[in-house]
Scaffold this motif. Structure first.
Motif, PDB file in Angstrom:
ATOM      1  N   CYS A  63      32.154  50.203  46.358  1.00 57.74           N
ATOM      2  CA  CYS A  63      33.053  49.075  46.057  1.00 57.74           C
ATOM      3  C   CYS A  63      32.340  47.738  46.194  1.00 57.74           C
ATOM      4  CB  CYS A  63      34.307  49.120  46.922  1.00 57.74           C
ATOM      5  SG  CYS A  63      34.028  49.160  48.703  1.00 57.74           S
ATOM      6  N   GLN A  64      31.047  47.743  45.874  1.00 60.06           N
ATOM      7  CA  GLN A  64      30.263  46.511  45.841  1.00 60.06           C
ATOM      8  C   GLN A  64      30.118  46.072  44.383  1.00 60.06           C
ATOM      9  OE1 GLN A  64      26.698  47.661  47.968  1.00 60.06           O
ATOM     10  NE2 GLN A  64      27.821  47.928  49.875  1.00 60.06           N
ATOM     11  N   PRO A  65      30.775  44.983  43.988  1.00 61.30           N
ATOM     12  CA  PRO A  65      30.815  44.591  42.580  1.00 61.30           C
ATOM     13  C   PRO A  65      29.459  44.111  42.080  1.00 61.30           C
ATOM     14  CG  PRO A  65      31.774  42.883  43.939  1.00 61.30           C
ATOM     15  CD  PRO A  65      31.531  44.060  44.844  1.00 61.30           C
ATOM     16  N   GLY A  66      29.136  44.495  40.863  1.00 62.35           N
ATOM     17  CA  GLY A  66      27.875  44.085  40.272  1.00 62.35           C
ATOM     18  C   GLY A  66      27.772  42.594  40.043  1.00 62.35           C
ATOM     19  N   ASN A  67      28.926  41.918  39.875  1.00 65.17           N
ATOM     20  CA  ASN A  67      28.910  40.478  39.638  1.00 65.17           C
ATOM     21  C   ASN A  67      28.893  39.664  40.927  1.00 65.17           C
ATOM     22  OD1 ASN A  67      31.515  40.795  40.586  1.00 65.17           O
ATOM     23  ND2 ASN A  67      32.531  39.984  38.755  1.00 65.17           N
ATOM     24  N   GLY A  68      28.889  40.357  42.079  1.00 63.89           N
ATOM     25  CA  GLY A  68      28.811  39.657  43.359  1.00 63.89           C
ATOM     26  C   GLY A  68      30.032  38.852  43.717  1.00 63.89           C
ATOM     27  N   ASP A  69      31.192  39.172  43.140  1.00 60.67           N
ATOM     28  CA  ASP A  69      32.414  38.406  43.402  1.00 60.67           C
ATOM     29  C   ASP A  69      33.088  38.898  44.687  1.00 60.67           C
ATOM     30  OD1 ASP A  69      34.719  36.927  43.371  1.00 60.67           O
ATOM     31  OD2 ASP A  69      35.434  37.632  41.427  1.00 60.67           O
ATOM     32  N   TYR A  70      32.928  38.115  45.743  1.00 58.16           N
ATOM     33  CA  TYR A  70      33.584  38.408  47.015  1.00 58.16           C
ATOM     34  C   TYR A  70      34.581  37.313  47.371  1.00 58.16           C
ATOM     35  CZ  TYR A  70      30.346  42.249  47.600  1.00 58.16           C
ATOM     36  OH  TYR A  70      29.658  43.429  47.427  1.00 58.16           O
ATOM     37  N   SER A  71      35.168  36.718  46.350  1.00 54.75           N
ATOM     38  CA  SER A  71      36.164  35.670  46.562  1.00 54.75           C
ATOM     39  C   SER A  71      37.460  36.272  47.080  1.00 54.75           C
ATOM     40  CB  SER A  71      36.440  34.939  45.249  1.00 54.75           C
ATOM     41  OG  SER A  71      37.049  35.816  44.299  1.00 54.75           O
ATOM     42  N   LEU A  72      38.256  35.445  47.724  1.00 53.78           N
ATOM     43  CA  LEU A  72      39.569  35.892  48.161  1.00 53.78           C
ATOM     44  C   LEU A  72      40.460  36.218  46.964  1.00 53.78           C
ATOM     45  CD1 LEU A  72      40.102  33.449  51.139  1.00 53.78           C
ATOM     46  CD2 LEU A  72      39.949  35.944  51.275  1.00 53.78           C
ATOM     47  N   TYR A  73      40.235  35.554  45.866  1.00 56.03           N
ATOM     48  CA  TYR A  73      40.972  35.866  44.639  1.00 56.03           C
ATOM     49  C   TYR A  73      40.727  37.323  44.242  1.00 56.03           C
ATOM     50  CZ  TYR A  73      42.522  35.576  39.773  1.00 56.03           C
ATOM     51  OH  TYR A  73      43.166  35.792  38.572  1.00 56.03           O
TER      52      TYR A  73
END
Length: 294
Positions: A63-73
């Protein structure tokens, strides 16, 4: 209790699940693991509910996104997808980051959540202003500024047997021996990519120019229509209980709000005082009902 998997797009989130009945999602925080909800899962399942605790975004290789999006959104989006997979309406329990996500999700989609229990985190809507009146929190939150540095936080957290992680646990929950709970957290945080992902949550907070950041920030201004309870350990070494004097404004909670202070507990209150915390969680669940079951 069984190991299951929740899915959002190509991200696969490991989770623990037990029981039958109205769904209850439990979200962990940092530096922790979904596996440490086991005691709560069993208690909630025994009371007649389906309890499911997924890994937060990034806390497992799948569950580690390729786009690096770790925003609260993005984290709220994960939660909304989970809720849809579980029938559309759910109860929510969140600790630390899980509670932050919960506040935002309940503000953004109140009809999705039958109840919300926030552990260790006061209402986030008014924390920025509260810092001016509770300066000790600026010191307690110094680690967040440290986490903005490149490489050094990764090195500090992973030194030896993740000694930095252990330092945070003992600082945030003083006078308590975490034993297997800390071991569980270390096991999760030692998986490939998890420490950088966990730090990315903090680094994303300061990317105020991102559209995802602006959208999540807009949700903060909304009142909460979801019935809410806030549980705080009186000895929390991460979030000062004094923040509650400045952040807990009853008019912000249109669905009602209750405060429970757990004596003798620190930041990991649900692990330190499981019987007391579970009693509050179950009382909240019984006082609210969803119109769906699995």
């Amino acid at each position: 209790m069984k190991q299951v998997e929740l899915v959002n797009g190509d991200l696969r989130f490991p989770a623990l699940m037990a029981g039958e009945g109205e769904p209850v999602i439990l979200l962990h925080g940092f530096p922790d693991t979904y596996e440490n909800w086991a005691v709560q899962i069993n208690a909630i399942a025994k009371a007649g509910y389906t309890a499911i605790a997924p890994a937060l975004r990034g806390y497992a290789p799948g569950c580690q996104p390729g786009n690096g999006d770790y925003s609260l959104y993005a984290a709220v989006d994960d939660l909304m997808v989970f809720a849809a997979q579980l029938g559309g309406r759910v109860h929510l329990v969140g600790h630390d980051w899980g509670a932050v996500v919960g506040y935002l999700a309940c503000a953004q989609a109140p009809d999705t959540f039958c109840s919300f229990s926030a552990l260790a985190i006061p209402p986030v809507r008014r924390i920025p202003q509260a810092l001016l009146k509770v300066p000790e929190q600026i010191l307690l939150s110094g680690y967040m500024q440290f986490f903005q540095l490149p490489l050094a936080p990764e090195a500090w957290l992973t030194k030896g047997d993740l000694s930095g992680v252990e330092t945070l646990w003992r600082r945030w929950s003083p006078n308590w021996e975490p034993e297997m709970y800390l071991d569980n957290a270390k096991h999760t945080l030692s998986e490939p990519g998890v420490i950088p992902a966990a730090l990315a949550w903090y680094r994303s907070l300061f990317k105020v120019w991102k559209k995802e950041h602006r959208k999540a920030r807009a949700w903060l201004g909304r009142d909460l229509a979801t019935p809410t309870q806030i549980l705080i350990g009186e000895n929390d070494g991460c979030m000062s209980p004094k923040l509650l004097n400045e952040t807990l404004i009853e008019s912000d909670f249109k669905g009602g709000v209750e405060l429970q202070t757990i004596a003798g507990a620190g930041h990991f209150l649900h692990l330190e005082k499981p019987d007391e915390v579970n009693a509050h969680l179950l009382r909240m669940l019984k006082a609210t009902e969803c119109d769906c079951t699995l």
